[in-house]
Motif scaffolding. Structure first.
Motif, PDB file in Angstrom:
ATOM      1  N   ARG A   1      -1.786   0.393   4.879  1.00 37.56           N
ATOM      2  CA  ARG A   1      -1.141  -0.140   6.075  1.00 37.56           C
ATOM      3  C   ARG A   1      -0.768  -1.609   5.872  1.00 37.56           C
TER       4      ARG A   1
ATOM      5  N   LEU B   1      -0.225  -3.135   3.046  1.00 40.10           N
ATOM      6  CA  LEU B   1       0.852  -3.248   2.058  1.00 40.10           C
ATOM      7  C   LEU B   1       2.199  -2.860   2.669  1.00 40.10           C
ATOM      8  N   ASP B   2       2.190  -1.760   3.422  1.00 36.53           N
ATOM      9  CA  ASP B   2       3.439  -1.330   4.064  1.00 36.53           C
ATOM     10  C   ASP B   2       3.950  -2.383   5.037  1.00 36.53           C
ATOM     11  N   ALA B   3       3.031  -3.021   5.737  1.00 38.86           N
ATOM     12  CA  ALA B   3       3.444  -4.065   6.681  1.00 38.86           C
ATOM     13  C   ALA B   3       4.069  -5.237   5.927  1.00 38.86           C
ATOM     14  N   CYS B   4       3.526  -5.535   4.765  1.00 35.15           N
ATOM     15  CA  CYS B   4       4.096  -6.629   3.955  1.00 35.15           C
ATOM     16  C   CYS B   4       5.494  -6.259   3.475  1.00 35.15           C
ATOM     17  N   PHE B   5       5.645  -5.007   3.025  1.00 33.79           N
ATOM     18  CA  PHE B   5       6.977  -4.557   2.581  1.00 33.79           C
ATOM     19  C   PHE B   5       7.964  -4.655   3.746  1.00 33.79           C
TER      20      PHE B   5
ATOM     21  N   GLN C   1       3.264 -12.791   5.730  1.00 30.50           N
ATOM     22  CA  GLN C   1       3.044 -11.540   5.000  1.00 30.50           C
ATOM     23  C   GLN C   1       4.060 -11.420   3.867  1.00 30.50           C
TER      24      GLN C   1
ATOM     25  N   LEU D   1       3.185 -11.317  -0.046  1.00 31.00           N
ATOM     26  CA  LEU D   1       3.660 -10.226  -0.895  1.00 31.00           C
ATOM     27  C   LEU D   1       4.417 -10.778  -2.098  1.00 31.00           C
TER      28      LEU D   1
ATOM     29  N   PHE E   1      -5.014  -7.836   8.817  1.00 29.43           N
ATOM     30  CA  PHE E   1      -5.439  -6.455   8.621  1.00 29.43           C
ATOM     31  C   PHE E   1      -6.930  -6.372   8.369  1.00 29.43           C
TER      32      PHE E   1
END
Lengths: 122, 192
Positions: free
Chosen positions: A9, A11-15, B122, B126, B189
Motif C-alpha cells: 500500500r 509503495l503504491d501510494a508513492c507510485f 512520498q 520514492l 503508512f
C-alpha cells in the motif's frame, strides 16, 4: 492489516503520488524540440541540386546523333572500311568481273528491229 | 488539419506525416511524446536538467528516423523508450556518483510520526529510493509503474523475456519496499 500488505500500500501510494506530479516540459524545451523538427525536416527535404544543362552539342555530335548515334556510326564505319578494302584488294571473283576483256557493245538498232525470240527456242 | 484532429492519429502515422512535411504532425508528436520521455528520463536520472537534455536528444533522433520509419513494424514509444534508456545509461555511466538532486536532502528526524509526509514527499522519497536501485530494476519499475506500460512492451524495450521482466519487477519492488520501510511513519503508512 499484514506488514506485506502495508508495504504494498505504501509503495503504491508513492507510485500514485509520483504519477500525479509529473514533470511538465517547459515551453523552452518544447520550442527547442519543435525547432529541431523544423531543422531536421529542412535538412532532409532540401530541393535536389539544380541539374546542370547538358553542354550544347557540336556539329559532329549533332551529325552523329542524326545518323542514329554511335551504334549506327559503327555499322557505317565498318561498311566504309569494307568498301575501301574491296577497292584496294578486290577478291578473286570481283577481280575477274572487273577485268573482263570484252568491251561493252553499243548496238544501234533501227526502228522496228527487236530481239524477238522464236517461240520454243528457250 | 487542426491540431485537435490529430489526437486520434497514431504515433507512427504522425511520424510519416511529419516526414512528408506536415508541421502540425511534428507539433502533435512533440506535445504527446516529450512529456513521456522527459518524465521517464527524470525518473531514471533524478535530475530535471539532464532529463530535459535527454528528452530533446531522444526527440531529435525521432525526427531523424522519420523518413525511414516503417509504419506498423514497431511502436514509436517502444523505439523512443529504448533511445531514452540508452541515453540515460550513458549519462549514468559518465556521472556515477550522486546524480539525484534530492538525495542529499536529509530527513529531519525530529518530525517523527506527527509530521507525516504526504504527496510531494512520498514522490520525493520514492525518487530517492529509485536512485538506489540497480539501473535495470529501476528501468523496469519506472516503465511499469510510472509509464504504465505492459510487461510485453517492457520486455521489448529492454530486450528481455517477459519472465525476466517479471523477475526484475519483483526484485525491484522488494528493494523499494525495504528502502521505504524505514520511512514508513514519515510517509504516512505506520502500522494501523
Amino acid at each position: 492489516m499484514s506488514r506485506d500488505q502495508d508495504d504494498i500500500r505504501a509503495l503504491d501510494a508513492c507510485f500514485e503520488a509520483a504519477r500525479a506530479a509529473p514533470l511538465e516540459p517547459s515551453p523552452e524545451l518544447l520550442a527547442r524540440v519543435l525547432a529541431d523538427a523544423d531543422a531536421e525536416y529542412a535538412r532532409t527535404a532540401m530541393p535536389p541540386a539544380r541539374v546542370q544543362p547538358l553542354p550544347r552539342a557540336g556539329r559532329l555530335r549533332q551529325a552523329i546523333r542524326t545518323l542514329g548515334g554511335w551504334p549506327a556510326m559503327g555499322g557505317l564505319a565498318a561498311a566504309t572500311v569494307a568498301g575501301i578494302w574491296i577497292g584496294l584488294s578486290p577478291p578473286e571473283g570481283v577481280q575477274a568481273y572487273l577485268s573482263q576483256p570484252d568491251a561493252a557493245y553499243i548496238v544501234d538498232l533501227p526502228p522496228g528491229v527487236g530481239f524477238d525470240l522464236t517461240e520454243g527456242t528457250l | 488539419m487542426p491540431l485537435d484532429a490529430m489526437s486520434d492519429i497514431s504515433d507512427d502515422a504522425l511520424l510519416v506525416l511529419f516526414a512528408n512535411g506536415d508541421r502540425l504532425a511534428a507539433r502533435a508528436l512533440t506535445l504527446r511524446l516529450t512529456p513521456r520521455v522527459l518524465n521517464h528520463a527524470y525518473r531514471m536520472l533524478g535530475n530535471a536538467a539532464e532529463a530535459e537534455d535527454v528528452a530533446q536528444e531522444a526527440m531529435l533522433r525521432l525526427w531523424k528516423i522519420a523518413p525511414d520509419w516503417r509504419q506498423g513494424e514497431a511502436l514509436v514509444t517502444t523505439w523512443l523508450y529504448r533511445v531514452v534508456a540508452n541515453l540515460c545509461t550513458d549519462r549514468l555511466r559518465q556521472a556515477r556518483p550522486v546524480t539525484l538532486e534530492a538525495t542529499a536532502e536529509p530527513v529531519d528526524p525530529a518530525q517523527g510520526p506527527v509530521a507525516r509526509l504526504q504527496g510531494a514527499d512520498q514522490e520525493k522519497a520514492l525518487q530517492q529510493a529509485l536512485a538506489r536501485l540497480p539501473d535495470r530494476q529501476r528501468q523496469a519499475i519506472v516503465l511499469r509503474h510510472m509509464d504504465d506500460l505492459g510487461n510485453p512492451q517492457i520486455a521489448e524495450i529492454m530486450g528481455l523475456s517477459v519472465e525476466a521482466v517479471e523477475s526484475l519487477l519483483a526484485r525491484g519492488k522488494r528493494a523499494l519496499s525495504a528502502d521505504l520501510i524505514d520511512r514508513r511513519e514519515e510517509l504516512g503508512f505506520a502500522d494501523e
